[in-house]
Motif scaffolding. Structure first.
Motif, mmCIF file in Angstrom:
data_model
loop_
_atom_site.group_PDB
_atom_site.id
_atom_site.type_symbol
_atom_site.label_atom_id
_atom_site.label_comp_id
_atom_site.label_asym_id
_atom_site.label_seq_id
_atom_site.Cartn_x
_atom_site.Cartn_y
_atom_site.Cartn_z
ATOM 1 N N PRO A 95 0.816 -1.224 0.000
ATOM 2 C CA PRO A 95 0.000 0.000 0.000
ATOM 3 C C PRO A 95 0.848 1.271 0.000
ATOM 4 C CG PRO A 95 -0.903 -1.595 1.524
ATOM 5 C CD PRO A 95 0.409 -2.151 1.067
ATOM 6 N N LYS A 96 0.488 2.194 -0.842
ATOM 7 C CA LYS A 96 1.288 3.402 -1.047
ATOM 8 C C LYS A 96 1.217 4.373 0.123
ATOM 9 C CE LYS A 96 0.925 3.182 -6.108
ATOM 10 N NZ LYS A 96 0.493 1.769 -6.045
ATOM 11 N N ASP A 97 0.227 4.187 0.991
ATOM 12 C CA ASP A 97 0.087 5.107 2.122
ATOM 13 C C ASP A 97 0.626 4.529 3.423
ATOM 14 O OD1 ASP A 97 -1.830 3.157 2.420
ATOM 15 O OD2 ASP A 97 -3.464 4.545 2.904
ATOM 16 N N LEU A 98 1.318 3.385 3.355
ATOM 17 C CA LEU A 98 1.928 2.805 4.553
ATOM 18 C C LEU A 98 3.245 3.518 4.824
ATOM 19 C CD1 LEU A 98 2.120 0.569 6.744
ATOM 20 C CD2 LEU A 98 3.291 -0.843 5.032
ATOM 21 N N PRO A 99 3.399 4.159 5.980
ATOM 22 C CA PRO A 99 4.642 4.872 6.260
ATOM 23 C C PRO A 99 5.831 3.912 6.377
ATOM 24 C CG PRO A 99 2.872 5.687 7.659
ATOM 25 C CD PRO A 99 2.370 4.425 7.004
ATOM 26 N N LEU A 100 6.817 4.091 5.504
ATOM 27 C CA LEU A 100 7.994 3.229 5.462
ATOM 28 C C LEU A 100 9.260 4.063 5.606
ATOM 29 C CD1 LEU A 100 7.185 0.831 2.472
ATOM 30 C CD2 LEU A 100 6.986 0.325 4.913
ATOM 31 N N PHE A 101 10.184 3.554 6.415
ATOM 32 C CA PHE A 101 11.517 4.142 6.583
ATOM 33 C C PHE A 101 12.530 3.085 6.155
ATOM 34 C CE2 PHE A 101 15.457 4.854 8.741
ATOM 35 C CZ PHE A 101 15.580 6.208 8.961
ATOM 36 N N LEU A 102 13.380 3.396 5.184
ATOM 37 C CA LEU A 102 14.386 2.439 4.715
ATOM 38 C C LEU A 102 15.784 3.008 4.929
ATOM 39 C CD1 LEU A 102 11.786 1.452 3.136
ATOM 40 C CD2 LEU A 102 13.359 0.604 1.397
ATOM 41 N N GLY A 103 16.675 2.191 5.499
ATOM 42 C CA GLY A 103 18.059 2.583 5.663
ATOM 43 C C GLY A 103 18.977 1.547 5.059
ATOM 44 N N TYR A 104 19.874 1.963 4.164
ATOM 45 C CA TYR A 104 20.799 1.008 3.546
ATOM 46 C C TYR A 104 22.187 1.610 3.406
ATOM 47 C CZ TYR A 104 20.094 3.305 -1.060
ATOM 48 O OH TYR A 104 20.037 4.186 -2.106
ATOM 49 N N GLY A 105 23.191 0.729 3.230
ATOM 50 C CA GLY A 105 24.579 1.163 3.245
ATOM 51 C C GLY A 105 25.329 0.854 1.968
ATOM 52 N N GLY A 106 26.336 1.668 1.690
ATOM 53 C CA GLY A 106 27.109 1.521 0.471
ATOM 54 C C GLY A 106 28.044 0.344 0.449
ATOM 55 N N HIS A 107 28.378 -0.211 1.621
ATOM 56 C CA HIS A 107 29.308 -1.336 1.699
ATOM 57 C C HIS A 107 28.628 -2.639 2.095
ATOM 58 C CE1 HIS A 107 32.850 1.675 2.359
ATOM 59 N NE2 HIS A 107 32.559 1.507 1.078
ATOM 60 N N ASP A 108 27.306 -2.628 2.131
ATOM 61 C CA ASP A 108 26.557 -3.817 2.539
ATOM 62 C C ASP A 108 26.601 -4.853 1.419
ATOM 63 O OD1 ASP A 108 24.655 -5.692 3.425
ATOM 64 O OD2 ASP A 108 23.467 -4.132 4.400
ATOM 65 N N MET A 109 27.088 -6.050 1.729
ATOM 66 C CA MET A 109 27.211 -7.097 0.713
ATOM 67 C C MET A 109 26.070 -8.098 0.762
ATOM 68 S SD MET A 109 31.348 -7.681 0.675
ATOM 69 C CE MET A 109 31.323 -8.555 -0.891
ATOM 70 N N LEU A 110 25.076 -7.859 1.600
ATOM 71 C CA LEU A 110 23.869 -8.687 1.628
ATOM 72 C C LEU A 110 22.660 -7.883 1.142
ATOM 73 C CD1 LEU A 110 24.389 -10.683 4.944
ATOM 74 C CD2 LEU A 110 24.712 -11.487 2.603
ATOM 75 N N ALA A 111 22.461 -6.705 1.727
ATOM 76 C CA ALA A 111 21.445 -5.782 1.208
ATOM 77 C C ALA A 111 22.180 -4.824 0.267
ATOM 78 C CB ALA A 111 20.758 -5.037 2.342
ATOM 79 N N ASP A 112 22.517 -5.327 -0.908
ATOM 80 C CA ASP A 112 23.345 -4.609 -1.866
ATOM 81 C C ASP A 112 22.627 -3.391 -2.433
ATOM 82 O OD1 ASP A 112 25.494 -4.262 -3.868
ATOM 83 O OD2 ASP A 112 23.965 -4.953 -5.272
ATOM 84 N N ILE A 113 23.404 -2.369 -2.784
ATOM 85 C CA ILE A 113 22.835 -1.138 -3.332
ATOM 86 C C ILE A 113 21.930 -1.423 -4.526
ATOM 87 C CG2 ILE A 113 23.372 1.021 -4.516
ATOM 88 C CD1 ILE A 113 25.862 1.276 -2.911
#
Length: 408
Positions: free
Chosen positions: A338-356
């Motif tokens: 849903p487009k109105d669900l408030p979401l906060f996403l944080g990701y890192g440039g050196h993360d090798m699992l949650a890749d950019i």
């Protein structure tokens, strides 16, 4: 061949916890859905070892899922000031091969669990099935292979729904959610199916895992491409890790493949973490690694190989038909969140699992999300573990999360 440093790191990451056997009977088969304010589990609980020594009130709860798993949950209802929480509940959910401990391992000023409590939130910390304090079941023992017959599909269908419903029932309020790594996939999958939405105020997703086929970790890719988890399962090892004597030959094969460097496995698997306090390593090893189901790793390996986000593939059209009524596993469509669900996403440039690249694929699925309901933080220097153990995460990640929660 593996050198001494590699062997030591492998033992740390993958050997079976020495205390796992001692926690087989954490809960009896007759444990009930309820609260344990004065836990009789053992003297070694998250409340007693990590929360109360820092001067916080802590409650031990247990939650039973519809498929019989008994989950350990900790609650911090009061900040250090002694003032009872006056803000909504927050559920903190950890990733794979750990439990709730990393949310609490740094100082109170640096750990998200304590920071939220001191900001007036009612903090709940969950522990996934199979981990040290969540090994109970209404009819099965962790020694039974059937106990380990699950993947993250069941964490979506049973664990998350039971935890969210329990916190809602106990507090009478909808809740905020913070997930790291695999816990982000669980939440995203539930949201994509339009499930539990009426229970959530917001969701903060750190090192978000959704698409996995572009991960740069050569070791993780090699394990998936060699069908390591599938082979362990075929050999009868339904719990992971299965023990060093079983795992070492497989890992040596991976490490000997051209281009794979096992001299620093933590970096090789998760990326070079910039800001983790090395002095906390000893404390971390008192709690991790935690077990998971080998089937869970098979499911993640399928995602790495296919690039899709779908339910567990049983390997044949007939078996999939038996489970799903169709020859292929049903997909989780991230575009249906849903487009109105408030979401906060944080990701890192050196993360090798949650890749950019994989995170950007997810963000592209969310491109039509309401702009005032989507906050994204990118830390160029962060890798996978920095989001839960970084000593400066309080300023660069947690303060924005608190502000986001207060806004919504």
């Amino acid at each position: 061949m593996l050198n001494f440093s590699s062997v030591l790191t492998l033992l740390v990451l993958f050997s079976v916890s020495a205390y796992a056997a001692a926690s087989e009977n954490v809960f009896s088969a007759n444990a009930k859905y309820g609260v344990i304010l004065h836990s009789s589990i053992s003297n070694d609980t998250i409340c007693k070892s990590l929360v109360q020594p820092q001067g916080y009130v802590c409650e031990e709860h247990n939650v039973t899922t519809k498929d019989g798993y008994i989950l350990s949950v900790q609650r911090i209802p009061v900040g250090r000031s002694g003032k009872t929480a006056d803000k909504p509940p927050v559920l903190l959910q950890h990733g794979i091969l750990v439990d709730a401990a990393p949310w609490l391992l740094n100082s109170p000023d640096e750990s998200l669990g304590f920071i939220l409590a001191d900001n007036g939130f009612d903090v709940w910390l969950s522990n996934t099935r199979g981990t040290k304090y969540s090994r109970g079941h209404t009819s099965l023992s962790p020694n039974d292979s059937a106990y380990w017959e699950w993947s993250w599909d069941e964490l979506v269908q049973y664990d998350l729904s039971a935890l969210v419903q329990y916190v809602h029932d106990q507090t009478g309020q909808t809740l905020h959610y913070v997930g790291h790594s695999l816990a982000t996939l669980i939440a995203l999958a539930a949201f994509s199916k339009q499930e539990l939405l009426n229970m959530f105020r917001t969701a903060a997703l750190l090192s978000p895992i959704a698409y996995l086929n572009q991960i740069p970790s050569q070791l993780t890719k090699a394990a998936a491409q060699m069908y390591l988890a599938e082979e362990l399962y075929r050999l009868g090892y339904h719990q992971f890790p299965p023990g060093w004597d079983v795992l070492a030959p497989f890992l040596e094969m991976i490490c000997n493949k051209p281009g794979n460097n096992c001299s620093d496995l933590m970096t090789a698997f998760t990326g070079p973490n910039c800001c983790v306090n090395s002095s906390k390593a000893g404390v971390l090893l008192e709690h991790e690694p935690q077990p998971t189901a080998t089937k869970n790793l098979i499911h993640l390996s399928q995602m790495i190989r296919t690039g899709s986000i779908a339910m567990y593939d049983y390997g044949s059209k007939d078996e999939n038909m038996g489970h799903y009524g169709q020859p292929t596993p049903p997909p989780y469509n991230m575009k249906s969140i849903p487009k109105d669900l408030p979401l906060f996403l944080g990701y890192g440039g050196h993360d090798m699992l949650a890749d950019i690249k994989d995170v950007k694929t997810l963000l592209n699925d969310l491109k039509d999300h309401d702009k005032d309901k989507l906050a994204v933080i990118y830390r160029k220097d962060y890798a996978h573990a920095d989001f839960i153990l970084g000593v400066n995460a309080n300023q660069v990640v947690y303060d924005p999360i608190v502000s986001f929660f207060k806004l919504h």
